[in-house]
Write an enzyme that holds these catalytic residues in place. Structure first.
Site, mmCIF file in Angstrom:
data_model
loop_
_atom_site.group_PDB
_atom_site.id
_atom_site.type_symbol
_atom_site.label_atom_id
_atom_site.label_comp_id
_atom_site.label_asym_id
_atom_site.label_seq_id
_atom_site.Cartn_x
_atom_site.Cartn_y
_atom_site.Cartn_z
ATOM 1 C CG ASP A 122 0.767 33.917 74.116
ATOM 2 O OD1 ASP A 122 1.226 32.849 74.568
ATOM 3 O OD2 ASP A 122 -0.309 33.992 73.494
ATOM 4 C CG ASP A 311 1.309 29.145 75.923
ATOM 5 O OD1 ASP A 311 1.736 30.320 75.871
ATOM 6 O OD2 ASP A 311 0.106 28.859 75.816
#
Ligand code: NAG
Ligand code: NAG
Ligand code: NAG
Ligand code: NAG
Ligand code: NAG
Length: 425
Positions: A122, A311
């Site tokens: 992430d 992201d």
């Protein structure tokens, strides 16, 4: 928006309070670059639906959205307080008792103290946290949970704790230690590893991975010693300087699988030159300006543009609301549907391409045929867009919808992002 401002304030304060991160020892790296596959989660029964994907990103960034069901007694619960363990309605608490459709789709194997867990990489957060045996069995369900007692290299960090909370007070919290972490054959000793001893029901509903490997900047790390923030280094921080290049790349395919590669930029994966833009890491994100966009090549300014971040942990391309509105005004039959939580349109509609500015010199183009996120109904007549609006939240979140068409290098050395267009499939 107040919520996102507060979020930035908190992260900025976290960055100001300097605390000594744990010294991690590296064994001399025998590999100076390595790959990690990203695969589909076999436990995932079907794709994330659009509403879940919207809820997940709105929760992650503490955006307010009308369609997000407030789950718990949010008034009385203080942010950062310990989160109740999962309440499984039928009492057995097996993972099948929980709705699984929100499960994270993509997993990459990580070995911690000899135990293999499937973690989600992430680039939008900075904690390496895992399900642990400190959780009640009914909360663990079908997850692999890290057992510190079975690891000979685990060391508890006395008094340290972590707590990740979201706007609705969902989140994960627990203890912190260090252990030997092996990702793709590259080993870091004394890597900070956060062991969840509490996870909220809604957090688990949103991710069925065994945890996360945060790859953003370490000021977002939530570890504290009970008095103040003591941000820990990420795995990437620890290996970066021993790699051939201080980078990792995300090469994610349209079906969501793909490869993360550390230490190397594989120039066969994109066409033309890589475009490099400096990032503004002051908020802890891989953040850059994105003040224009294009629909089928027609460039338009977004004068009130919010900053954008890259992201890998978000499914959608979340743009400023005015950009989403402009895009879907060009899509036949599209409507912003409050019930579903975003823009939907007939699945047989031809979508135009969208491009978003990456800094001032590069535009990342997502072809119209790669924009649909998922069907909304069984018959596949109505589709949910992979491009959605941020409801004026003040941050644009560029997730998987963008990564499918862009090969992206995250350079921790000079804090920049490199973008290359992937060959069209
Ligand atoms: C669990 O949730 C159900 C329904 O939401 C509720 O009726 C029950 O009291 C809860 N049990 C516990 C132990 O919290
Ligand atoms: C509870 O849920 C589990 C998992 O879905 C299931 O196997 C079990 O039969 C359920 N028990 C009851 C009493 O419904
Ligand atoms: C960062 O480093 C890369 C090489 O790894 C270089 O090509 C690029 O120009 C640099 N970017 C900036 C903004 O300095
Ligand atoms: C960097 O980002 C912060 C927080 O978003 C912002 O306040 C600051 O103005 C930005 N700096 C630059 C040089 O753009
Ligand atoms: C809908 O799409 C899914 C995924 O592409 C496919 O598996 C399913 O068969 C489709 N259903 C219909 C009714 O076409």
């Amino acid at each position: 928006m107040p919520s996102i401002r507060l979020f930035f304030l908190v992260t900025l304060l976290a960055a100001i309070v300097l605390a000594a991160p744990t010294k991690s020892k590296r064994t001399k790296l025998s590999k100076r670059s390595f790959k990690v596959p990203r695969s589909l989660n076999p436990k995932h029964p079907r794709g994330l639906n659009g509403m879940d994907a919207m809820r997940k990103v709105y929760m992650k960034y503490n955006f307010k959205g009308g369609f997000i069901a407030a789950t718990k007694n949010s008034e009385s619960e203080n942010s950062g307080a310990v989160i109740s363990a999962i309440n499984s309605t039928n009492g057995t608490g097996t993972v099948a008792a929980l709705p699984e459709e929100n499960a994270a789709l993509f997993l990459s194997p990580v070995n911690i103290g000899g135990q293999t867990l499937n973690l989600d990489f992430d680039s939008g957060s900075s904690d390496l946290w895992v399900f642990s045996t400190g959780l009640p069995q009914r909360a663990i369900g079908g997850h692999s949970a890290f057992d510190p007692q079975k690891s000979t290299s685990f060391k508890l960090m006395q008094g340290a704790q972590f707590s990740i909370t979201y706007g609705d007070n969902s989140g994960a919290a627990g203890l912190v230690g260090t252990d030997t972490v092996d990702i793709g054959g590259v080993v870091v000793e004394n890597q900070a590893v956060e062991l969840a001893t509490a996870v909220s029901r809604s957090f688990v509903q949103d991710t069925n991975t065994d945890g996360l490997v945060g790859l953003a900047f370490n000021q977002l790390n939530t570890v504290n010693n009970g008095v103040q923030k003591t941000p820990q280094k990420t795995f990437f921080d620890n290996v970066m300087n021993d790699l051939d290049l201080p980078v990792f790349t995300a090469d994610l395919d349209p079906d969501g699988t793909g490869v993360y590669e550390f230490g190397k930029i594989d120039t066969t994966k994109f066409t033309g030159e890589m475009a490099w833009i400096p990032v503004n890491s002051s908020s802890g994100f891989w953040q850059f300006d994105s003040a224009s966009f294009a629909i089928d090549g027609q460039v338009q300014d977004n004068p009130a543009a919010s900053p954008a971040i890259a992201d890998t942990g978000t499914s959608l391309l979340l743009v400023d609301q005015q950009v989403a509105d402009a895009y879907y005004s060009q899509v036949q039959g599209a409507e912003n549907n409050a019930q579903v939580g975003g823009f939907i349109y007939p699945c047989d509609t031809q979508l135009p391409d969208i491009s978003v500015a990456i800094g001032s010199d590069y535009m990342a183009t997502i072809p119209g045929n790669q924009i649909t996120f998922a069907a909304v109904d069984q018959a596949n007549t109505t589709c949910f867009g992979g491009v959605q609006g941020n409801g004026g939240a003040g941050l644009q979140i560029y997730g998987d919808t963008m990564f499918k068409s862009q090969f992206v290098a995250f350079n921790g050395g000079n804090q920049s992002l490199g973008f290359g267009a992937k060959p069209t499939q």
